[in-house]
Design an enzyme around this catalytic site. Sequence first.
Site, PDB file in Angstrom:
ATOM      1  NE  ARG A  33      19.671 -32.396-186.112  1.00 55.18           N
ATOM      2  CZ  ARG A  33      18.684 -31.617-185.684  1.00 55.18           C
ATOM      3  NH1 ARG A  33      17.676 -32.121-185.015  1.00 55.18           N
ATOM      4  NH2 ARG A  33      18.710 -30.326-185.912  1.00 55.18           N
ATOM      5  CG  ASN A  46      21.494 -32.364-182.978  1.00 53.52           C
ATOM      6  OD1 ASN A  46      22.176 -33.050-183.714  1.00 53.52           O
ATOM      7  ND2 ASN A  46      21.164 -31.120-183.285  1.00 53.52           N
TER       8      ASN A  46
END
Length: 89
Positions: free
Chosen positions: A17, A35
Site C-alpha cells: 500500500r 487491504n
Amino acid sequence: MHAHIIVHGRVQGVGFRYTAQLRATEKALTGWVQNKEDGTVELEIEGADATVTSFIEELEKGFHRFIQVDHMDVDTTSEEKGYTAFQIK
C-alpha cells in the site's frame, strides 16, 4: 481514466500500500488503496489514460522483490469519480 483493481498474491505485509501510494503520487494519479480481509489489495486510481496504463503495468510486476502479484482483476472506465489525492485506507 478510472481503474478499479483487485490484486491477488503476496500483497499484504510487504509494503504494497505504501509503495502504491508513493508510485501513484509520483505519477500524479489520484484514488486509494486498501487491504481486504481475504488477503487481496483493492485500488481505485484515476488520471491520464497513458499514466494509468503505465501504473497498472508497473503494479503487475509487483513494484519490488517482496511483492508477488499472482493475478489482477482490472476494470477501467472513462468516467472518473473526482479524487483529489491518493490515500491509504
